[in-house]
Design a protein around this motif. Sequence first.
Motif, mmCIF file in Angstrom:
data_model
loop_
_atom_site.group_PDB
_atom_site.id
_atom_site.type_symbol
_atom_site.label_atom_id
_atom_site.label_comp_id
_atom_site.label_asym_id
_atom_site.label_seq_id
_atom_site.Cartn_x
_atom_site.Cartn_y
_atom_site.Cartn_z
ATOM 1 N N LYS A 186 32.546 10.354 -8.033
ATOM 2 C CA LYS A 186 33.694 9.511 -7.693
ATOM 3 C C LYS A 186 33.372 8.042 -7.952
ATOM 4 C CE LYS A 186 35.604 12.586 -4.152
ATOM 5 N NZ LYS A 186 35.932 12.741 -2.713
ATOM 6 N N VAL A 187 34.217 7.381 -8.703
ATOM 7 C CA VAL A 187 34.171 5.937 -8.935
ATOM 8 C C VAL A 187 32.750 5.468 -9.276
ATOM 9 C CG1 VAL A 187 35.078 3.728 -8.112
ATOM 10 C CG2 VAL A 187 35.898 5.846 -7.083
ATOM 11 N N ASN A 188 32.136 6.129 -10.263
ATOM 12 C CA ASN A 188 30.799 5.722 -10.726
ATOM 13 C C ASN A 188 29.767 5.661 -9.602
ATOM 14 O OD1 ASN A 188 31.791 5.356 -13.378
ATOM 15 N ND2 ASN A 188 32.484 3.293 -12.854
ATOM 16 N N GLN A 189 29.887 6.567 -8.655
ATOM 17 C CA GLN A 189 28.975 6.548 -7.520
ATOM 18 C C GLN A 189 27.535 6.836 -7.935
ATOM 19 O OE1 GLN A 189 29.284 5.546 -4.536
ATOM 20 N NE2 GLN A 189 27.271 6.196 -3.843
ATOM 21 N N ALA A 190 27.348 7.699 -8.944
ATOM 22 C CA ALA A 190 25.995 8.009 -9.401
ATOM 23 C C ALA A 190 25.317 6.763 -9.960
ATOM 24 C CB ALA A 190 26.043 9.117 -10.456
ATOM 25 N N GLU A 191 26.015 6.011 -10.788
ATOM 26 C CA GLU A 191 25.436 4.786 -11.346
ATOM 27 C C GLU A 191 25.165 3.754 -10.256
ATOM 28 O OE1 GLU A 191 27.031 3.659 -15.452
ATOM 29 O OE2 GLU A 191 28.638 4.900 -14.638
ATOM 30 N N THR A 192 26.082 3.654 -9.294
ATOM 31 C CA THR A 192 25.878 2.729 -8.170
ATOM 32 C C THR A 192 24.626 3.087 -7.388
ATOM 33 O OG1 THR A 192 28.269 2.368 -7.959
ATOM 34 C CG2 THR A 192 26.916 1.819 -6.059
ATOM 35 N N CYS A 193 24.474 4.366 -7.095
ATOM 36 C CA CYS A 193 23.299 4.834 -6.353
ATOM 37 C C CYS A 193 22.013 4.528 -7.110
ATOM 38 C CB CYS A 193 23.436 6.334 -6.093
ATOM 39 S SG CYS A 193 21.969 7.116 -5.406
ATOM 40 N N LEU A 213 0.812 -1.217 0.000
ATOM 41 C CA LEU A 213 0.000 0.000 0.000
ATOM 42 C C LEU A 213 0.849 1.271 0.000
ATOM 43 C CD1 LEU A 213 -2.794 -0.979 2.560
ATOM 44 C CD2 LEU A 213 -2.836 -1.180 0.066
ATOM 45 N N ILE A 214 2.163 1.143 0.063
ATOM 46 C CA ILE A 214 3.030 2.327 0.059
ATOM 47 C C ILE A 214 3.002 2.963 -1.328
ATOM 48 C CG2 ILE A 214 5.378 3.180 0.330
ATOM 49 C CD1 ILE A 214 5.907 0.890 2.251
ATOM 50 N N THR A 215 2.657 4.237 -1.374
ATOM 51 C CA THR A 215 2.604 4.949 -2.652
ATOM 52 C C THR A 215 3.993 5.271 -3.170
ATOM 53 O OG1 THR A 215 0.529 5.949 -1.909
ATOM 54 C CG2 THR A 215 1.599 6.936 -3.837
ATOM 55 N N GLY A 216 4.890 5.654 -2.269
ATOM 56 C CA GLY A 216 6.236 5.976 -2.698
ATOM 57 C C GLY A 216 7.159 6.259 -1.531
ATOM 58 N N ILE A 217 8.470 6.275 -1.835
ATOM 59 C CA ILE A 217 9.508 6.534 -0.837
ATOM 60 C C ILE A 217 10.436 7.621 -1.378
ATOM 61 C CG2 ILE A 217 11.495 5.566 0.381
ATOM 62 C CD1 ILE A 217 10.143 2.901 0.440
ATOM 63 N N VAL A 218 10.817 8.551 -0.508
ATOM 64 C CA VAL A 218 11.744 9.624 -0.865
ATOM 65 C C VAL A 218 12.981 9.498 0.014
ATOM 66 C CG1 VAL A 218 12.109 12.111 -1.022
ATOM 67 C CG2 VAL A 218 9.855 11.149 -1.569
ATOM 68 N N PHE A 219 14.165 9.440 -0.623
ATOM 69 C CA PHE A 219 15.439 9.361 0.090
ATOM 70 C C PHE A 219 16.186 10.683 -0.030
ATOM 71 C CE2 PHE A 219 14.717 4.863 -1.079
ATOM 72 C CZ PHE A 219 14.805 4.285 0.174
ATOM 73 N N PHE A 220 17.059 10.932 0.956
ATOM 74 C CA PHE A 220 17.873 12.147 0.962
ATOM 75 C C PHE A 220 19.356 11.773 1.050
ATOM 76 C CE2 PHE A 220 13.724 12.957 2.699
ATOM 77 C CZ PHE A 220 13.328 14.137 2.106
ATOM 78 N N ASN A 221 20.229 12.721 0.696
ATOM 79 C CA ASN A 221 21.684 12.486 0.751
ATOM 80 C C ASN A 221 22.052 11.188 0.019
ATOM 81 O OD1 ASN A 221 22.178 14.817 2.334
ATOM 82 N ND2 ASN A 221 21.663 13.695 4.192
ATOM 83 N N ALA A 222 21.586 11.085 -1.212
ATOM 84 C CA ALA A 222 21.783 9.856 -1.988
ATOM 85 C C ALA A 222 23.237 9.591 -2.315
ATOM 86 C CB ALA A 222 20.975 9.941 -3.283
ATOM 87 N N HIS A 223 24.106 10.592 -2.182
ATOM 88 C CA HIS A 223 25.523 10.384 -2.499
ATOM 89 C C HIS A 223 26.206 9.449 -1.508
ATOM 90 C CE1 HIS A 223 24.822 14.153 -0.263
ATOM 91 N NE2 HIS A 223 25.846 13.780 0.483
ATOM 92 N N TYR A 224 25.542 9.140 -0.383
ATOM 93 C CA TYR A 224 26.118 8.201 0.579
ATOM 94 C C TYR A 224 25.706 6.753 0.327
ATOM 95 C CZ TYR A 224 27.357 12.270 3.437
ATOM 96 O OH TYR A 224 27.899 13.439 3.892
#
Length: 811
Positions: free
Chosen positions: A168-175, A122-133
């Motif tokens: 750094k080290v493809n962190q965006a793709e990893t995230c 039933l969860i409509t959505g989730i929002v995360f913060f500080n995704a670079h970690y």
Amino acid sequence: MSTDSKTSLLSYEKQALMDLLTDDCLVVLGEGITYQNILLSYLESYSDPGTLLLAVECPEEMEEWLLERLTLSETAVVPPKKVTSEIHVEKRTDHYLQGGVQFISKRILVIDLLCKRIPTELITGIVFFNAHYVRDTSIETFISRLYRTDNKTGFIKAFSTNPIQLNKVNQAETCMRHLFLPRIHLWPRFHANISECIEKHKCEVVELHIPLTDVMKNLQMCIIDLLHFCMKEVKKHIPSLDSDFFVVENAVGKDYFRSLKKVLNPIWSHLGPNTKQLVQDIKIISQLNNQLLQCSAVRFYEVVHKLKPTGASRSSNVCLWMFTEAFGRLLSLSKERVEQKEAEKIELSPKWEAIQEILSEIKAENKNGPPKNTLFCVSSYATAKQIVKFIKYGEVSTLAEELLSTQRPQKDLQADIPPSEETEDSRTTFGLEESHNIRFLVEKKYTMIQEYLTSLNPTYVILHDPDLFMVRSLEMFRCRRPGKPLRIYFLVYDNSIEEQRYLTQLSEEKKAFEQLIMMKGNMTVYTDQDGREGTNAMLERGHQGLKFKDLESQDSRQNHAKSFPKVVVDMRDFRSSLPSILHKSGMDLIPKTIEIGDYILTPDICIERKSIVDLIGSLASGRLFQQCQAMCNTYKHPMLLIEFDEANGFSLQNYSGVTDAVVTSSLQTQLTLITLHFPKLRMIWSQSEYTTASIFHELKKGKEDPDVGAIETVSKESSIISSEFNHSVVNTLLQLPGVTSKNYFLLARKFANILEISKTSQERLSEVLQNKEEGRALFEFFNQVENKSKPDDKSGGAKNKYAKFKKFKRK
């Protein structure tokens, strides 16, 4: 918030809001580019009882602001809620079913998902913060995997304001891969929408490039020479390191020391004390650059003078750089600025002179009108207090007071120490009279900087220390106040390390965004990356998800139908990444609050997990001894897991410190004593969480799952016994025949001490122990002891032997 919240959005915020409403995406903004208004408008659209949106680990300042605004919003049907540990677990499901926007911590959410307290579907959505970690071992990754496994329709959004880290080290793709995000939206300062908005509402900027005095230039060169000397010495000891780490230009950056320590971590335990000291010295010398530009001549001399080796320290291991010509010149030049001992002749900070001119200009402009607010943006509280004194009393009185303070005893200087930046409110007058209309803002990465600026309402801003975050924040602040003037005085020392650091910040962020744009253009996005189709490899459980391939092979197509082995995990350990890896490796986790151990693998195997830092602290406090004792008394196979980071070098003792002498306070000696005192305790050394997961699988092979009911009973009994009985007496009782970890508390509750037990009949012992064989063994042990006593011993052998023992009860 009123209904005009959406119409008040800037042009780039409107476009970013449309992107959020369209895709599951990662939103990356440049430093100082705010997004709280975008998020507010987005959350307002989900403040409805028919939806359930979870904001996970929202920054504290932003969370409070959003809670307040959403509560006052006319468009929000359901007020926002905050899920905390104060809400009883039995009422959590009802709380979630109320719908709307709910703010929650990572730890509570992952436990509730595992325990099925939250209706995941039933969860409509989730929002995360500080995704670079986000990493493969992050709790955010664990949450996303649990969510996507049971919910194929809900959305996932993530925000980040650190493009340099993401690059750094493809962190965006990893995230993006671990959060199941198929899109990335980039909002740098040079984005067309943002640039157009800022150009339309430009600030009036007055750049003041202030030249350094001749003495300051020479002092700066001395500091650079000292840095070069220390780097050269470190390079001699570690020739394998990349030469880029020993370039002085890189050493002036804010994160240089952190980057150097990260590179040295794998070999840190192998380095000698001199090399380690040199690394620490590089940090000390780098800080001198900041102090040269921010402190007065008197304060800088005081800082440098404290570094000077004394007669007592010369005989010990003193840093070599303190005996170089550069350090000698540093001492003499810093003294030269204040050697006159007269405040009128002490070298005045060039920025103070610029501040005098700026304040005079502002005063002249406001002469015939109402006074307008002036805001100082400074890098520290010490700098703010210094400027306050300078404005109120003038440079002569300020320097004279500082000269006197350097001659006072150290205890008298405590009054001059600035308050902690962690607790002090950034918006403060520092004792200025109201007629000055001056406020101070210490430069930190405030989440809600726009709210602070709005409350301070400045017309003039003096940037005493250049900072990219503050510059961008002020630009955004001006865009939100069309028609209202804002003049910024940008103070920077010309041809200085301060200027170089600011320009480096600009170039690094620009380069990071350019590379992220290139990555976005060339990135391969798989059709199942959002995890909605159920074929995404990130949703598979078993050995496929581990770095180590030594686990039993499993058919990934049958993962969902297969019954995985179960492990009971202490809820306090969900702050670590190990539970996520265990779940990914093919184990079902049962979160429980357990008093003994951290992980229960089988009815007989209990594991206490310690990191190196925890191990040292537990040994020092004696807590580890109590934990090992409780495990040995309760479980057949107690184990102590010592886990360290595979990326960091580790040894119990530095190689250069190994000697033949036995030191009782050393880590090795204390671990040896633990091993001798608890012979059935087993120690497991693991180099990473992945290795630990592999070890757990080996220990679980062919064994039963733990009995949750028995664990809860043991936890209740242990909490009672720990407060009721003396551990030392109980430990002695457990050594007697017929006494086990499952029945000792029966004896402890029925008898006062061991002496009373020794005088009891066999029938009574069997009755108390609820076992005839155990009662007979214990009775025969005491009878044998009594038979060996001498006939003329009227006091009795058992009495003499056991009278010394204390009572079981603590009171």
